[in-house]
Design a protein around this motif. Structure first.
Motif, mmCIF file in Angstrom:
data_model
loop_
_atom_site.group_PDB
_atom_site.id
_atom_site.type_symbol
_atom_site.label_atom_id
_atom_site.label_comp_id
_atom_site.label_asym_id
_atom_site.label_seq_id
_atom_site.Cartn_x
_atom_site.Cartn_y
_atom_site.Cartn_z
ATOM 1 N N PHE A 1 0.909 -1.187 -0.080
ATOM 2 C CA PHE A 1 -0.022 0.019 -0.021
ATOM 3 C C PHE A 1 0.822 1.296 -0.030
ATOM 4 O O PHE A 1 1.764 1.452 0.688
ATOM 5 C CB PHE A 1 -1.087 0.165 1.409
ATOM 6 N N LYS A 2 0.320 2.175 -0.796
ATOM 7 C CA LYS A 2 0.957 3.525 -0.617
ATOM 8 C C LYS A 2 -0.140 4.299 0.299
ATOM 9 O O LYS A 2 -1.140 4.439 0.058
ATOM 10 C CB LYS A 2 1.064 4.359 -1.985
ATOM 11 N N VAL A 3 0.560 4.878 1.311
ATOM 12 C CA VAL A 3 -0.295 5.653 2.292
ATOM 13 C C VAL A 3 -0.257 7.068 2.321
ATOM 14 O O VAL A 3 0.905 7.564 2.124
ATOM 15 C CB VAL A 3 0.079 5.370 3.904
ATOM 16 N N ASP A 4 -1.434 7.883 2.120
ATOM 17 C CA ASP A 4 -1.235 9.258 2.187
ATOM 18 C C ASP A 4 -2.083 9.868 3.398
ATOM 19 O O ASP A 4 -3.230 9.569 3.633
ATOM 20 C CB ASP A 4 -2.298 9.814 1.031
ATOM 21 N N VAL A 5 -1.266 10.498 4.379
ATOM 22 C CA VAL A 5 -1.926 11.117 5.429
ATOM 23 C C VAL A 5 -2.075 12.581 5.512
ATOM 24 O O VAL A 5 -1.019 13.097 5.114
ATOM 25 C CB VAL A 5 -1.196 10.744 6.682
ATOM 26 N N ARG A 6 -3.288 13.196 5.539
ATOM 27 C CA ARG A 6 -3.161 14.625 5.115
ATOM 28 C C ARG A 6 -4.067 15.127 6.273
ATOM 29 O O ARG A 6 -5.095 14.388 6.751
ATOM 30 C CB ARG A 6 -3.706 14.934 3.939
ATOM 31 N N ILE A 7 -4.046 16.546 6.445
ATOM 32 C CA ILE A 7 -4.890 17.291 7.250
ATOM 33 C C ILE A 7 -6.227 17.435 6.348
ATOM 34 O O ILE A 7 -6.161 17.816 5.154
ATOM 35 C CB ILE A 7 -4.418 18.526 7.513
ATOM 36 N N THR A 8 -7.613 17.387 6.964
ATOM 37 C CA THR A 8 -8.564 17.564 6.549
ATOM 38 C C THR A 8 -8.737 18.966 5.849
ATOM 39 O O THR A 8 -8.385 19.965 6.751
ATOM 40 C CB THR A 8 -9.834 17.529 7.457
ATOM 41 N N PRO A 9 -8.975 19.072 4.616
ATOM 42 C CA PRO A 9 -8.861 20.591 3.871
ATOM 43 C C PRO A 9 -9.624 21.543 4.804
ATOM 44 O O PRO A 9 -10.994 21.442 5.471
ATOM 45 C CB PRO A 9 -9.511 20.402 2.766
ATOM 46 N N GLY A 10 -8.988 22.738 5.135
ATOM 47 C CA GLY A 10 -9.446 23.800 5.826
ATOM 48 C C GLY A 10 -9.763 23.767 7.435
ATOM 49 O O GLY A 10 -10.485 24.408 7.862
ATOM 50 N N THR A 11 -8.812 22.814 7.869
ATOM 51 C CA THR A 11 -9.045 22.713 9.452
ATOM 52 C C THR A 11 -7.806 23.266 10.142
ATOM 53 O O THR A 11 -7.681 23.239 11.328
ATOM 54 C CB THR A 11 -9.326 21.286 9.801
ATOM 55 N N HIS A 12 -6.854 23.606 9.440
ATOM 56 C CA HIS A 12 -5.609 23.951 10.118
ATOM 57 C C HIS A 12 -4.892 25.171 9.507
ATOM 58 O O HIS A 12 -5.006 25.376 8.236
ATOM 59 C CB HIS A 12 -4.592 22.846 10.213
ATOM 60 N N ALA A 13 -4.114 25.975 10.287
ATOM 61 C CA ALA A 13 -3.693 27.409 9.851
ATOM 62 C C ALA A 13 -2.591 26.851 8.647
ATOM 63 O O ALA A 13 -2.648 27.418 7.575
ATOM 64 C CB ALA A 13 -3.194 28.182 11.134
ATOM 65 N N SER A 14 -1.732 25.890 9.077
ATOM 66 C CA SER A 14 -0.477 25.798 8.218
ATOM 67 C C SER A 14 -0.650 24.339 7.770
ATOM 68 O O SER A 14 0.193 23.527 7.728
ATOM 69 C CB SER A 14 0.777 25.933 9.005
ATOM 70 N N GLU A 15 -1.990 24.090 7.134
ATOM 71 C CA GLU A 15 -2.209 22.699 6.523
ATOM 72 C C GLU A 15 -1.311 22.241 5.449
ATOM 73 O O GLU A 15 -0.914 21.272 5.638
ATOM 74 C CB GLU A 15 -3.675 23.143 5.921
ATOM 75 N N GLU A 16 -0.748 23.121 4.482
ATOM 76 C CA GLU A 16 -0.107 22.803 3.405
ATOM 77 C C GLU A 16 1.277 22.361 3.818
ATOM 78 O O GLU A 16 1.925 21.351 3.403
ATOM 79 C CB GLU A 16 0.227 23.915 2.494
ATOM 80 N N ALA A 17 1.900 23.286 4.818
ATOM 81 C CA ALA A 17 3.327 22.911 5.247
ATOM 82 C C ALA A 17 3.247 21.606 5.919
ATOM 83 O O ALA A 17 4.056 20.851 5.686
ATOM 84 C CB ALA A 17 3.627 24.004 6.255
ATOM 85 N N VAL A 18 2.190 21.354 6.560
ATOM 86 C CA VAL A 18 2.166 20.135 7.483
ATOM 87 C C VAL A 18 2.225 18.839 6.435
ATOM 88 O O VAL A 18 2.649 17.755 6.569
ATOM 89 C CB VAL A 18 0.972 19.917 8.552
ATOM 90 N N ASN A 19 1.112 18.905 5.515
ATOM 91 C CA ASN A 19 1.029 18.038 4.589
ATOM 92 C C ASN A 19 2.011 17.754 3.736
ATOM 93 O O ASN A 19 2.407 16.532 3.481
ATOM 94 C CB ASN A 19 -0.340 18.326 3.441
ATOM 95 N N LYS A 20 2.997 18.691 3.498
ATOM 96 C CA LYS A 20 4.108 18.480 2.606
ATOM 97 C C LYS A 20 5.056 17.735 3.633
ATOM 98 O O LYS A 20 5.541 16.800 2.802
ATOM 99 C CB LYS A 20 4.750 19.788 2.199
ATOM 100 N N GLN A 21 5.179 18.068 4.787
ATOM 101 C CA GLN A 21 6.091 17.204 5.589
ATOM 102 C C GLN A 21 5.729 15.699 5.686
ATOM 103 O O GLN A 21 6.750 14.903 5.426
ATOM 104 C CB GLN A 21 6.233 17.814 7.011
ATOM 105 N N LEU A 22 4.459 15.721 5.906
ATOM 106 C CA LEU A 22 4.082 14.316 6.079
ATOM 107 C C LEU A 22 4.043 13.348 4.681
ATOM 108 O O LEU A 22 4.277 12.004 4.715
ATOM 109 C CB LEU A 22 2.583 14.235 6.412
ATOM 110 N N ALA A 23 3.954 13.988 3.513
ATOM 111 C CA ALA A 23 4.169 13.338 2.427
ATOM 112 C C ALA A 23 5.466 13.123 1.825
ATOM 113 O O ALA A 23 5.746 12.219 1.155
ATOM 114 C CB ALA A 23 3.383 14.103 1.313
ATOM 115 N N ASP A 24 6.169 13.698 2.461
ATOM 116 C CA ASP A 24 7.985 13.718 2.176
ATOM 117 C C ASP A 24 8.482 12.430 2.838
ATOM 118 O O ASP A 24 8.805 12.204 4.071
ATOM 119 C CB ASP A 24 8.631 15.110 2.616
ATOM 120 N N LYS A 25 8.879 11.331 2.039
ATOM 121 C CA LYS A 25 9.084 9.988 2.316
ATOM 122 C C LYS A 25 10.533 10.262 3.293
ATOM 123 O O LYS A 25 10.803 9.701 4.502
ATOM 124 C CB LYS A 25 9.410 9.148 1.331
#
Lengths: 950, 159
Positions: B107-131
């Protein structure tokens, strides 16, 4: 020496002598103390010598510079004298107190502390401690909180609890300690150590038993702050509970002072502070602090009737208002939960002059609760139900009309609600009403249920599933908790069963359900004499008759409900439960009847004029199986009766049973017969008649086992042998050793080796239909241990010396032994057994693998070090089994064992971490979800090994 | 005790345990991995701040877990309790690690913040996606310990 061996004169002489010797060199002191200790126990102690001993010891000896055992003597002398010579010591007054403080100051040994802690309360009660109160408190309280872990294998058996409780008693001994004790407790309550907090709260609760309201005055607000902090943070349930009970205790002591002047304001003020602190949280039901605040208030309300009134008057209106203000389901539910908590608390209210404070708000609460029952959300409906039950439990609060209305509502929910959890809850509520308000159920609920039941039988195609007759029957069974109701419901249920047996083709499940309901009612209510008599006179006779009818009329029917194994056995279990409780007179009557019908074939006794197609001969092997399996009913009656009910011409009956077992080929009948035989032998009166019968039975069976006849007889004989062995081992009969010995030879007998292990199962397992404690069997204590020790060496030796093909029979027998033997016994015998267990894992036999893994799973918990030695062998085996294709149960068990392994000592598991984590990646993709779940769990735990290391 | 960012969070109802079906007990039937199964893996992860599970705080929800067995993909959205939650990255990392350990590696797993629920959503998503960043984070022994804390099951309460 007897305690009155010496005369007064002699004792006096010795006391003087010992007292003088205290002035001698300090090296003799220990021996002198020992001598004085002996003196202090004598009954003829001359007047004045008690005081003399105490004075001399305190003057000449510095107790704390002595060794532990000698200090112990000093304490023991004091204890003995305080016990016998109190009148003499009292005049010493403050001197005695001062001496004691010096004696115990600096004590370090837990054994001595236990003694010292016992002395303090006695001193406090009998001596003026006034000027030394602070010192006395200091020397004891410096041990608070107790931090003591007894060394492993401690021979002295001093426990932490003993010390903790002893110290608590000291600190709570007198109100004079209050001014020193409370600040100390508050300090400990604010510490970071959970156990210190817990002890502080417990001690506080203890103190309320002696301290007066005014002693608490200046500390109240700090104490409450501490309690609030623990309850609101909810870090540790243990501390929270301690804090809440301390709060209850404090409120209760504040209330006792109310009659005296000034105290009224103290209680009021304290409660006002609490309410002020908490009410704000109660208005925010969506947030976390709602519940803990409720708990605080409830704990305070539980303290006394006054507190209950004050708080409930304040809080109930508030909560009702909150309920109406909030519309969200979860919020309303939270408000209700807290409200319910208060209703429950008011149950403790026992004010004689005042009404329960809830009563004032009844007219506001009841409509809210009733309206909840028609809410769309099931959680709210459940909460409404619980609320109504809560209100009904309060004495003198609800009116009869309201009770009736409540019963009707509950019945409606039981019958019509769409959600199963609401229906279950409603049934429980009805059950509750049945025991408390029986008349309502008889008047309202029962007629309604019966009516529905009738409708249902006519229209069997009822569509809604929860409205089936089965559901209604279960409801009937659930409310049958009172004799008035039982006498109505049981006949209804029986009638239902009889109707079913008369229908040609029947749904078995319905009959089973019916019987289950009857069984549940009987099981839970037969202890009461009135119910028992009712069951004996009515139900038991009917059941025996209906079963006899089914056995006898086998020609005209191709099938019958009661012929079915599960249903027959269920029926037997009801009969058995009733028979177990019969009195001797009833039992003897039963025996007479059942022998007449089953042995002599006088079936007309029970059937009366009813039709019978032929003779009833259940004890003849030539009879059809429908009749021979009736032996189970026979078993249920005759083996369940009390030991003092004798069976006439027992030995000829036993002979019949033996022969029948040997000849029968229908296995269910055979099992019933042999159990009956064993049950009777187990209870047969001791004596030469029994001994000689057993001897002849033994010879007869041995001949059968040794001759080369066709295997049918062999198997029958082996079965009889194994069951008789069980009967004898259980009662510890001297001949049982010979029977066991012979059973061991089955393993090497090529005709019997496949059956050999079964004997071990039969002896060790407990069967609920024969030879149980409830069936009044003769059971020698620890028989399992005995059997285990008796057979284990033989099994191990047999395993080692036998040929490969037969090894598994020994291993299976061993697994039966291990499954049933008590754990302590197993642990002491374990080390040589582990290699055998490992062998068992290798044999491709699912049941053996599973039972071995269950044993190992438990052993990892109980004997980590022993199993830890075998990790190198075990891990690869478990990993292999975790991919065992044919059975998911094996895979699951293997994964659970692997998960459990992480609890073994770190240094043993860490070397395997990499391998296990890597290998467990495979089962993560198992085709079965249940296997994947265990794999994920086990793998997660192996990953976490490293954190636990730190 | 460190000062909590959100002292009095909302608490939500826990889902009841999944009922075991007959098919699941049948040795021959193949059970597909579904959303609920993955939700069951992550719902008991502890919140780094409170003695509560991610499920009770509504950080993870069954409806925000998606599985595509054919494509071997898993997508999990999580919702921080407050928009400025500084723990968002840590929570995301915990979910990621838990799934890394519990799911087959196809499996390839994507963990993301639910859109629109966090101030620095993009930054966190980016960190989590970066293997590589995730791998590097797990090399940090202190961080790993904190993650393991979140993943350790308090056996008595969870069972």
């Amino acid at each position: 020496l007897p305690k009155d061996f010496l005369t007064i004169k002699e004792v006096e002489l010795l006391v003087n002598f010992f007292s003088d010797r205290l002035k001698d060199h300090h090296s003799v002191t220990p021996h002198v103390l020992f001598g004085l200790l002996a003196m202090s126990t004598f009954t003829h102690l001359p007047p004045g010598s008690g005081q003399q001993m105490v004075k001399e010891v305190s003057k000449e000896v510095h107790v704390q510079s002595l060794a532990q055992a000698d200090r112990r003597s000093a304490y023991s002398i004091l204890i003995n004298l305080l016990h016998t010579k109190m009148e003499e010591l009292k005049p010493m007054g403050a001197d005695f107190v001062y001496n004691f403080i010096q004696t115990m100051d600096g004590e370090r040994d837990p054994r001595n502390l236990v003694l010292a802690f016992n002395i303090v309360p006695v001193i406090v009660q009998n001596f003026p401690i006034g000027m030394f109160a602070e010192e006395l408190f200091e020397v004891t309280s410096c041990y608070f909180p107790i931090d003591f872990t007894p060394p492993p294998n401690d021979p002295h058996g001093v426990t932490k609890d003993e010390l903790v409780l002893g110290l608590q008693r000291c600190m709570a001994a007198t109100p004079l300690f209050a001014q020193y004790c409370l600040p100390l407790l508050i300090e400990k309550m604010t510490s970071d150590v959970q156990s210190a907090k817990k002890d502080a709260f417990h001690t506080l609760a203890k103190c309320t038993e002696t301290y007066a309201a005014k002693d608490f005055q200046e500390f109240l607000s700090s104490l409450f702050m501490c309690m609030k902090r623990e309850v609101l943070s909810g870090v540790s349930e243990m501390v929270e509970g301690a804090a809440l009970s301390a709060l209850t205790a404090v409120v209760s002591v504040l209330s006792t002072g109310v009659q005296q002047k000034n105290s009224e304001t103290l209680l009021d003020g304290f409660l006002k502070d609490i309410i002020k602190d908490c009410r704000h949280h109660l208005t925010q039901p969506e947030l976390k602090l709602m519940y803990p605040s409720g708990k605080l208030l409830q704990a305070a309300a539980a303290g006394s009737d006054q507190a209950c009134c004050i708080i409930l008057r304040e809080i109930i209106p508030l909560l009702l208002e909150q309920f109406h203000k909030h519309t969200q389901v979860l919020n309303r539910r939270s408000v209700l939960d807290v409200l319910l908590g208060f209703i429950k608390i008011s149950k403790r209210f026992n004010g004689s002059d005042e009404k329960n404070p809830v009563a004032e708000y009844k007219d506001a609460i009841m409509p809210v609760l009733f309206s909840l029952l028609s809410e769309t959300n099931f959680l709210l409906r459940c909460a409404g139900l619980t609320g109504i039950v809560g209100m009904l439990t309060l004495t003198g609060v609800t009116s009869e009309e309201e009770q009736c209305l409540a019963a009707e509502h509950m019945l409606k929910l039981v019958l019509e609600d769409t959600d199963s959890s609401v229906r279950t809850e409603a049934t429980t509520a009805l059950t509750f009403i049945s025991s408390e308000l029986t008349w309502i159920v008889c008047k309202i609920v029962l007629p309604k249920l019966v009516e529905y039941l009738k409708i249902d039988f006519m229209e069997t195609d009822q569509s809604s599933p929860h409205f089936s007759s089965g559901y209604l029957l279960n409801t009937l069974a659930a409310i049958s908790v009172h004799k008035d109701i039982i006498q109505e419901t049981v006949p209804i249920l029986y009638q239902q069963l009889e109707d079913l047996t008369n229908r040609p083709a029947t749904d078995y499940s319905e009959a089973e359900l019916c019987l289950n309901c009857i069984a549940n009612i009987v099981q839970s209510s037969v202890q009461e004499k009135e119910n028992l008599d009712f069951f004996y006179e009515d139900l038991l006779q009917k059941l025996l008759k209906i079963s006899l009818q089914s056995f006898i009329n086998y020609l005209s029917r191709t099938e019958h409900v009661l012929w079915k194994q599960d249903i027959l056995l269920k029926l037997c279990s009801v009969i058995r439960t009733i028979c177990q409780h019969l009195s001797q007179r009833q039992g003897e009557e039963m025996v007479k009847n059942v022998l007449a019908v089953y042995v002599e074939g006088q079936s007309h006794l029970w059937l009366g004029g009813a039709e019978a197609e032929g003779a009833f001969k259940p004890l003849q092997a030539s009879s059809p199986w429908q009749q021979t399996q009736a032996l189970h009913v026979f078993l249920a009656v005759i083996c369940a009766l009390h030991q003092n009910v004798l069976v006439p011409s027992l030995y000829s009956l036993l002979d019949m049973l033996v022969n029948l077992t040997l000849q029968l080929s229908h296995s269910l009948s055979q099992l019933g017969t042999v159990k009956c035989l064993a049950g009777l032998i187990n209870k047969a009166p001791q004596g030469t008649e029994l001994d000689s019968y057993l001897e002849s039975l033994k010879q007869k069976l041995e001949t059968l086992l040794n001759t080369r006849v066709e295997s049918g007889q062999h198997q029958g004989a082996a079965l009889v042998w194994q069951w008789v062995t069980k009967a004898l081992v259980l009662r510890g009969h001297p001949i049982s050793g010979k029977f066991v010995e012979k059973m061991m030879t089955f393993f090497e007998n090529s005709n019997l080796n496949k059956l050999a292990a079964d004997g071990f199962y039969i002896v060790m397992a407990e069967f609920d239909d024969v030879m149980t404690k409830h069936m009044h069997a003769i059971i020698r204590p620890l028989y399992k241990q005995r059997f285990f020790h008796l057979t284990l060496p033989g099994l191990i030796q047999g395993f080692n010396s036998t040929i490969a093909d037969r090894k598994q029979f020994y291993l299976t027998a061993l697994s039966y032994l291990l499954r049933f033997v008590p754990k302590q016994v197993l642990l002491s015998e374990l080390p040589p057994l582990v290699p055998l267990l490992v062998q068992s894992l290798l044999i491709e036999e699912v049941s053996l693998q599973l039972s071995t893994m269950t044993t190992m799973y438990d052993l990892m918990h109980d004997a980590p070090l022993i199993l830890g030695e075998y990790l190198d062998t075990l891990i690869p085996k478990f990993l292999k089994l975790s991919r065992y294709e044919p059975s998911m149960k094996v895979r699951i068990a293997a994964l659970q064992c692997l998960g459990m392994m992480t609890t073994l000592p770190q240094h043993l598991t860490t070397p395997h971490q990499k391998t296990v984590v890597r290998e467990l990646a495979h089962p993560l993709d198992d085709k079965k979800r249940l296997v994947r779940k265990e794999a994920a769990q086990a793998r997660g735990e192996w990953y976490l090994l490293e954190t636990m290391q730190k | 005790m460190p000062i909590l960012e959100n002292v009095n969070p909302e608490i939500h109802q826990k889902a009841s345990a999944r009922e075991i079906t007959h098919a699941e007990e049948d040795d021959d039937v193949v059970d597909e991995i579904d959303g609920r199964e993955i939700f069951d893996l992550i719902r008991n992860i502890n919140d780094p701040e409170h003695p509560l599970s991610l499920e009770e705080l509504n950080v993870v929800e069954n409806s925000r877990v998606h599985v595509d067995n054919a494509q071997n993909r898993v997508m999990v959205d999580f919702t921080p309790t407050i928009p400025h939650c500084s723990m968002a990255t840590l929570i995301g990392l915990s979910i990621r690690v838990k799934l890394l350990r519990s799911l087959p590696n196809r499996f390839k797993v994507d963990v993301r913040i639910t859109p629109g629920t966090h101030a620095s959503e993009e930054a966190v998503n980016k960190q989590l996606a970066d293997k590589e960043r995730v791998a590097a984070a797990l090399e940090n022994s202190h961080l790993l310990e904190v993650v393991n804390q979140c993943l350790s099951s308090n056996k008595t309460s969870s069972e």
